[in-house]
Design an enzyme around this catalytic site. Structure first.
Site, mmCIF file in Angstrom:
data_model
loop_
_atom_site.group_PDB
_atom_site.id
_atom_site.type_symbol
_atom_site.label_atom_id
_atom_site.label_comp_id
_atom_site.label_asym_id
_atom_site.label_seq_id
_atom_site.Cartn_x
_atom_site.Cartn_y
_atom_site.Cartn_z
ATOM 1 N N HIS A 70 9.857 9.311 14.742
ATOM 2 C CA HIS A 70 8.755 8.838 13.906
ATOM 3 C C HIS A 70 8.342 7.457 14.377
ATOM 4 C CE1 HIS A 70 6.152 8.175 10.448
ATOM 5 N NE2 HIS A 70 6.647 6.956 10.406
ATOM 6 N N ASP A 119 5.622 11.888 -2.651
ATOM 7 C CA ASP A 119 5.166 10.877 -1.691
ATOM 8 C C ASP A 119 3.674 10.987 -1.443
ATOM 9 O OD1 ASP A 119 5.561 8.843 0.477
ATOM 10 O OD2 ASP A 119 4.780 10.512 1.654
ATOM 11 N N ARG A 130 -0.787 3.937 -3.771
ATOM 12 C CA ARG A 130 -0.500 2.642 -3.154
ATOM 13 C C ARG A 130 -1.682 2.151 -2.347
ATOM 14 N NH1 ARG A 130 3.845 4.224 0.518
ATOM 15 N NH2 ARG A 130 3.689 2.111 1.308
ATOM 16 N N SER A 140 8.818 6.294 1.741
ATOM 17 C CA SER A 140 7.734 7.215 2.080
ATOM 18 C C SER A 140 8.006 7.890 3.422
ATOM 19 C CB SER A 140 6.408 6.455 2.137
ATOM 20 O OG SER A 140 5.362 7.280 2.603
ATOM 21 N N LYS A 157 9.767 12.198 3.844
ATOM 22 C CA LYS A 157 9.133 13.282 4.600
ATOM 23 C C LYS A 157 9.995 13.689 5.786
ATOM 24 C CE LYS A 157 5.491 10.672 4.791
ATOM 25 N NZ LYS A 157 4.179 10.009 4.985
#
Length: 424
Positions: free
Chosen positions: A83, A162, A169, A184, A188
């Site tokens: 990620h 999320d 947000r 967050s 995921k």
């Protein structure tokens, strides 16, 4: 156990620690619509101002994972994912996933779309004729077993809390909260079910975290969450002060990724791809040198199979822009700086990105950087090449680039792409 939302808000507002039961209840109740948007907005602001300790962050992440399903893929290979926190020219997923698969791991890469000056992996891949992002769980599992890598959109039902909180947000100025950012990302990624995860945490003008200390704090929080949930994690802090590679946009980044897979491409893209691959393979327990595999062409073969499996034609011509505008070097000398944020905003204005999630993007839009910091330039020769299908956007892109690059007499000091490593 049921709580009053106002009591949970007050507890955090006053600097208290939320209990596990309070966290589980408020996340679940918000997902079901029992806790109102304005109440969760107030709690998000309280968390933004007061923070959370490691235990609270881990529990909050777990509650968001528990708000939906968790993938359980029947895959013979060890699974490992990557990620990135987002940057400019960050096409690393494109060569990385097939490279790691060519080395023997399975890479279930559920990716997203771009927003603002940072590009989205799915937007880039959708510039390939026929390629589709939406896959079923059965299709994901089948492709992982047959090809070893899949890059697709997240399936419905993964961490729905999320998805709902992320949108809130965004409109309440609570995005820049490390506990909320970290939970967050990790909710995921953990829900995807990979046994290992490598995090590419960017630092610099084109990144969400502008300084190395900020990136280190986020990286440490991410790794600690993964460890708390039984997922092996490593984080690399990487430089995002200048764009990655020479291509920024959609189709242009795909073309550059293919160059890398064919054994060429910009040195910084190759270096970061190999560095992340080494960390992913280490977590998967595979002792293979990814640099050798990349040079062999095996990763390109996996890329071609991966694109074909998702309906794309890896040999098809990529979209070309209807308008091209060249920005010349203002003087002769050495390019001393090329600001990632300026280039990212310019590409966005040309149509490569979007201001709202529902906005379309142009496949052919983007920027080619004919020089990077340290390169010699000649006055009047091409420095940047702007691509777009909406030529009326070029003035706004040029305005974004004002002050975004400098030419001097001496090359800047060379720095590596990887600035730090964070392990459990």
């Amino acid at each position: 156990m049921t709580f009053a939302a106002v009591d949970v808000i007050r507890a955090k507002r006053d600097g208290g620690r939320l209990s596990d039961e309070q966290i589980d209840w408020v996340v679940d109740a918000y997902t079901r619509g029992v806790v109102a948007e304005e109440q969760m907005a107030a709690l998000a602001m309280a968390i933004f101002l007061r923070g959370m300790d490691d235990g609270e962050i881990a529990r909050w992440t777990g509650a968001m994972i528990g708000s939906g399903s968790r993938l359980s893929l029947d895959v013979a290979r060890p699974t490992v994912d990557k990620h990135s926190t987002g940057g400019v020219g960050d096409k690393i997923t494109l060569p990385l996933a097939p490279l790691v698969a060519a080395c023997g791991a399975a890479v279930p890469q559920l990716s997203g779309r771009g927003l603002g000056h940072t590009g989205g992996t799915l937007d880039k891949l959708e510039s390939i004729p026929g390629w589709r992002a939406a896959l079923s769980l059965d299709e994901i599992a089948a492709q992982l077993n047959s090809v070893g890598a899949v890059v697709c959109a997240a399936t419905e039902g993964l961490a729905p809390a999320d998805k709902k909180l992320y949108a809130l947000r965004d409109v309440t100025s609570t995005v820049e909260s490390v506990p909320l950012i970290a939970s967050s990302i990790m909710s995921k990624k953990i829900a995807e079910g990979a046994s290992g995860l490598v995090l590419d945490v960017k630092a610099g003008s084109g990144a969400f975290m502008k300084t190395v200390p900020e990136a280190q704090l986020l990286a440490r929080t991410l790794v600690d969450i993964g460890t708390a949930h039984g997922v092996a994690c490593t984080a690399l802090i990487t430089d995002m002060s200048t764009p990655l590679g020479r291509a920024v946009g959609n189709a242009v980044e795909v073309a550059e990724a293919v160059e890398v897979l064919r054994g060429g491409g910009p040195a910084d893209v190759v270096s970061l791809t190999v560095a992340l691959a080494r960390e992913m393979l280490a977590l998967a327990g595979i002792s293979v040198d990814p640099a050798e595999v990349l040079a062999s062409g095996e990763a390109y073969e996996v890329w071609a199979r991966m694109i074909t499996a998702q309906g794309g034609d890896p040999s098809a011509s990529l979209p070309r822009p209807s308008s091209v505008h060249v920005v010349p070097a203002p003087a002769s000398g050495v390019l001393t700086s090329l600001d990632a944020y300026a280039v990212g905003v310019a590409a966005w204005r040309l149509g490569a990105g979007r201001a709202r999630k529902e906005d379309p993007v142009q496949a052919a839009a983007g920027i080619l950087c004919h020089a990077k910091p340290g390169d010699a330039v000649v006055a009047g020769e091409p420095l940047l090449e702007l691509h777009t299908d909406t030529p009326e956007a070029i003035p706004a892109a040029l305005a974004a680039l004002e002050g975004g690059f400098e030419v001097g007499a001496e090359a800047p000091a060379a720095t590596g792409i990887v600035l730090d490593t964070v392990r459990p």
